[in-house]
Design an enzyme around this catalytic site. Structure first.
Site, PDB file in Angstrom:
ATOM      1  N   ASP A   1       0.759  -1.324  -0.067  1.00  8.63           N
ATOM      2  CA  ASP A   1       0.088  -0.028   0.064  1.00  8.63           C
ATOM      3  C   ASP A   1       0.917   1.328   0.001  1.00  8.63           C
ATOM      4  O   ASP A   1       0.536   2.160   0.796  1.00  8.63           O
ATOM      5  CB  ASP A   1      -0.899   0.044   1.305  1.00  8.63           C
ATOM      6  CG  ASP A   1      -1.826  -1.025   1.283  1.00  8.63           C
ATOM      7  OD1 ASP A   1      -2.256  -1.597   0.286  1.00  8.63           O
ATOM      8  OD2 ASP A   1      -2.350  -1.610   2.493  1.00  8.63           O
TER       9      ASP A   1
ATOM     10  N   ASN B   1     -16.671   0.616   5.097  1.00  8.06           N
ATOM     11  CA  ASN B   1     -15.549   0.289   5.686  1.00  8.06           C
ATOM     12  C   ASN B   1     -14.715   1.578   5.902  1.00  8.06           C
ATOM     13  O   ASN B   1     -14.249   1.833   4.531  1.00  8.06           O
ATOM     14  CB  ASN B   1     -15.017  -1.237   5.066  1.00  8.06           C
ATOM     15  CG  ASN B   1     -13.860  -1.626   6.351  1.00  8.06           C
ATOM     16  OD1 ASN B   1     -13.955  -1.094   7.342  1.00  8.06           O
ATOM     17  ND2 ASN B   1     -13.187  -2.508   5.805  1.00  8.06           N
ATOM     18  N   ALA B   2     -14.486   2.079   6.830  1.00  8.59           N
ATOM     19  CA  ALA B   2     -13.570   3.301   7.227  1.00  8.59           C
ATOM     20  C   ALA B   2     -12.213   2.916   7.134  1.00  8.59           C
ATOM     21  O   ALA B   2     -11.432   2.991   8.031  1.00  8.59           O
ATOM     22  CB  ALA B   2     -13.854   4.002   8.281  1.00  8.59           C
TER      23      ALA B   2
ATOM     24  N   ASP C   1      -8.509   2.703   4.086  1.00  9.36           N
ATOM     25  CA  ASP C   1      -8.012   3.112   2.797  1.00  9.36           C
ATOM     26  C   ASP C   1      -8.321   4.492   2.398  1.00  9.36           C
ATOM     27  O   ASP C   1      -9.066   4.850   1.365  1.00  9.36           O
ATOM     28  CB  ASP C   1      -8.483   2.377   1.559  1.00  9.36           C
ATOM     29  CG  ASP C   1      -7.922   0.695   1.824  1.00  9.36           C
ATOM     30  OD1 ASP C   1      -6.999   0.501   2.760  1.00  9.36           O
ATOM     31  OD2 ASP C   1      -8.195   0.102   0.775  1.00  9.36           O
TER      32      ASP C   1
ATOM     33  N   SER D   1     -13.630  -0.264   1.349  1.00  8.24           N
ATOM     34  CA  SER D   1     -13.366  -1.432   1.214  1.00  8.24           C
ATOM     35  C   SER D   1     -14.406  -2.649   1.369  1.00  8.24           C
ATOM     36  O   SER D   1     -14.921  -2.544   2.390  1.00  8.24           O
ATOM     37  CB  SER D   1     -12.189  -1.908   2.110  1.00  8.24           C
ATOM     38  OG  SER D   1     -11.527  -3.242   1.908  1.00  8.24           O
ATOM     39  N   PHE D   2     -14.735  -3.206   0.213  1.00  9.03           N
ATOM     40  CA  PHE D   2     -15.666  -4.167   0.062  1.00  9.03           C
ATOM     41  C   PHE D   2     -17.113  -3.507   0.755  1.00  9.03           C
ATOM     42  O   PHE D   2     -17.230  -2.233   0.363  1.00  9.03           O
ATOM     43  CB  PHE D   2     -15.339  -5.353   1.234  1.00  9.03           C
ATOM     44  CG  PHE D   2     -14.568  -6.445   0.703  1.00  9.03           C
ATOM     45  CD1 PHE D   2     -14.941  -7.375   0.421  1.00  9.03           C
ATOM     46  CD2 PHE D   2     -13.046  -6.014   0.634  1.00  9.03           C
ATOM     47  CE1 PHE D   2     -13.870  -8.434  -0.505  1.00  9.03           C
ATOM     48  CE2 PHE D   2     -12.212  -6.835   0.009  1.00  9.03           C
ATOM     49  CZ  PHE D   2     -12.533  -7.893  -0.368  1.00  9.03           C
ATOM     50  N   TRP D   3     -18.042  -4.159   1.336  1.00  6.87           N
ATOM     51  CA  TRP D   3     -19.418  -3.714   1.681  1.00  6.87           C
ATOM     52  C   TRP D   3     -19.957  -3.051   0.531  1.00  6.87           C
ATOM     53  O   TRP D   3     -20.018  -3.454  -0.648  1.00  6.87           O
ATOM     54  CB  TRP D   3     -19.346  -2.838   2.994  1.00  6.87           C
ATOM     55  CG  TRP D   3     -19.197  -3.752   4.335  1.00  6.87           C
ATOM     56  CD1 TRP D   3     -20.296  -4.218   5.142  1.00  6.87           C
ATOM     57  CD2 TRP D   3     -18.226  -4.388   4.809  1.00  6.87           C
ATOM     58  NE1 TRP D   3     -20.163  -5.017   6.130  1.00  6.87           N
ATOM     59  CE2 TRP D   3     -18.600  -5.039   5.865  1.00  6.87           C
ATOM     60  CE3 TRP D   3     -16.692  -4.358   4.411  1.00  6.87           C
ATOM     61  CZ2 TRP D   3     -17.654  -5.835   6.649  1.00  6.87           C
ATOM     62  CZ3 TRP D   3     -15.983  -5.119   5.456  1.00  6.87           C
ATOM     63  CH2 TRP D   3     -16.321  -5.855   6.322  1.00  6.87           C
TER      64      TRP D   3
ATOM     65  N   GLU E   1     -11.571  -1.416  -3.332  1.00  7.12           N
ATOM     66  CA  GLU E   1     -10.979  -0.537  -2.216  1.00  7.12           C
ATOM     67  C   GLU E   1      -9.846   0.215  -2.696  1.00  7.12           C
ATOM     68  O   GLU E   1      -9.613   0.272  -3.877  1.00  7.12           O
ATOM     69  CB  GLU E   1     -10.371  -1.658  -1.211  1.00  7.12           C
ATOM     70  CG  GLU E   1      -9.291  -2.946  -1.649  1.00  7.12           C
ATOM     71  CD  GLU E   1      -9.074  -4.030  -0.666  1.00  7.12           C
ATOM     72  OE1 GLU E   1      -9.977  -3.962   0.429  1.00  7.12           O
ATOM     73  OE2 GLU E   1      -8.332  -4.442  -1.046  1.00  7.12           O
TER      74      GLU E   1
END
Length: 352
Positions: free
Chosen positions: A45, A165-166, A168, A185-187, A236
């Site tokens: 990352d 999702n909090a 990235d 990210s996802f969800w 994400e």
């Protein structure tokens, strides 16, 4: 006369063909992957920034001795060395808020209002009980007496009841001078919140949660593992840049962090407004599962993603990301220039 005419047309055709081939060759090679050496294995990352004559890359993961966010430095973009870390340990308030967190994730470095801002995330793998925090510094130069990272605390968080999702985080300033934070990210995919330009925290006047991108559910989607989001939701690592009056949203699709089984790829869409709607090259909205491929695996490097971009008004724009060695499964930093032919980005993965 006829014979001369044929020769002239033949020469014109040959010249045109040569020009076309040359143009294709230039376009195909306008972006280039750097050959990197030094402390690049293990980089995950990555987020890149330049101060003075030095480039700095911040990355997910522990530094030697247990510190957080090991920093790599270079003066030529080719040779890199580990040159420090951000935190000696995870901030106490995060240890209390998320006791299962063992390392901090996804640093995002920017220079705003005369200071460097590092947004970063804490979470548990596969969970959306997560948070994004902020640290600031006056300089990135470890030898400077002004070098000191100041933890500014929580920016936003997500709970199990939320559809996002909090993690990235990515900071962007729009053409009007307003500050924004994309994340997710996802969800339900990639989200965005307006920031207070002075504090770097959430805006109190614009509290809307904007939706930028999500994956489309396949007809034959497999059920999710217990207490985990389904794999088809995998989008994400958002990163937004402004180029030629378009905002470009880069994201990573599919599965990261699985060694030789990593299926990450880097996708892109664009919009006229920082809050969207973003569309891909075919015009399909990213909010409906659209996205155009930018970086995909080759036989040497797998799962290219976790990207960040450095826009350079005095030279080549750069994209830095990680990819997995097809032989060892270990992540390593990758770096490429960006070519904007046709007002779409083009980048290159390392050699096969």
């Amino acid at each position: 006369m006829m014979q001369k005419s044929r020769r002239n047309w033949s020469h014109l055709f040959a010249a045109g063909l040569l020009l076309a081939v040359s143009a294709f060759s230039v376009a195909a090679h306008a972006q280039k992957a750097f050959i990197l050496s030094g402390d690049v294995p293990g980089t995950h990352d990555p987020s890149i920034m330049k101060e003075g004559n030095t480039w700095y890359v911040f990355a997910t993961g522990k530094a030697p001795g247990g510190g957080q966010f090991e920093v790599r430095c270079s003066t030529d973009l080719h040779q890199w060395k580990a040159c420090g870390q951000v935190f000696d340990e995870i901030p106490v308030w995060i240890q209390q808020r998320s006791p299962g967190t063992k390392e901090l994730w996804a640093p995002d470095i920017s220079f705003v209002n005369g200071e460097y801002r590092l947004y970063y995330a804490y979470s548990l793998f596969g969970k959306n009980t997560s948070g994004i925090a902020l640290a600031t510094n006056k300089t990135l130069d470890f030898s400077s007496p002004n070098y000191r990272w100041m933890d500014q605390g929580l920016v936003l968080e997500s709970k199990a009841s939320d559809n996002f999702n909090a993690i990235d985080p990515n900071f962007v300033r729009d053409e009007s001078g307003h500050d924004w934070l994309s994340f997710g990210s996802f969800w339900d995919g990639i989200k965005m919140r307006r920031l207070n330009g002075k504090t770097g925290k959430l805006s109190a006047t614009d509290t809307k949660l904007y939706s930028l991108a999500r994956r489309a559910k396949p007809i034959d989607a497999a059920p999710a593992p217990p207490n985990m989001p389904p794999n088809w939701e995998a989008v994400e690592a958002p990163f937004i840049v402004l180029h030629n009056h378009y905002y470009y949203l880069f994201t990573s699709w599919d599965l990261c962090c699985r060694g030789t089984k990593s299926t990450y790829k880097t996708m892109v869409g664009r919009a006229k407004s920082v809050t969207g709607p973003y569309v891909d090259k075919t015009g399909k909205p990213l909010s409906e599962g659209g996205g155009s491929e930018l970086l995909v695996a080759n036989s040497r490097w797998l799962g290219p993603g976790g990207e960040s971009i450095l826009m350079n008004p005095n030279g080549d724009d750069l994209i830095v990301f990680h990819a997995y060695d097809a032989k060892t499964g270990k992540p390593s930093m990758q770096l490429s220039t960006i070519d904007w032919t046709g007002d779409w980005p083009h980048a290159q993965l390392g050699q096969e």
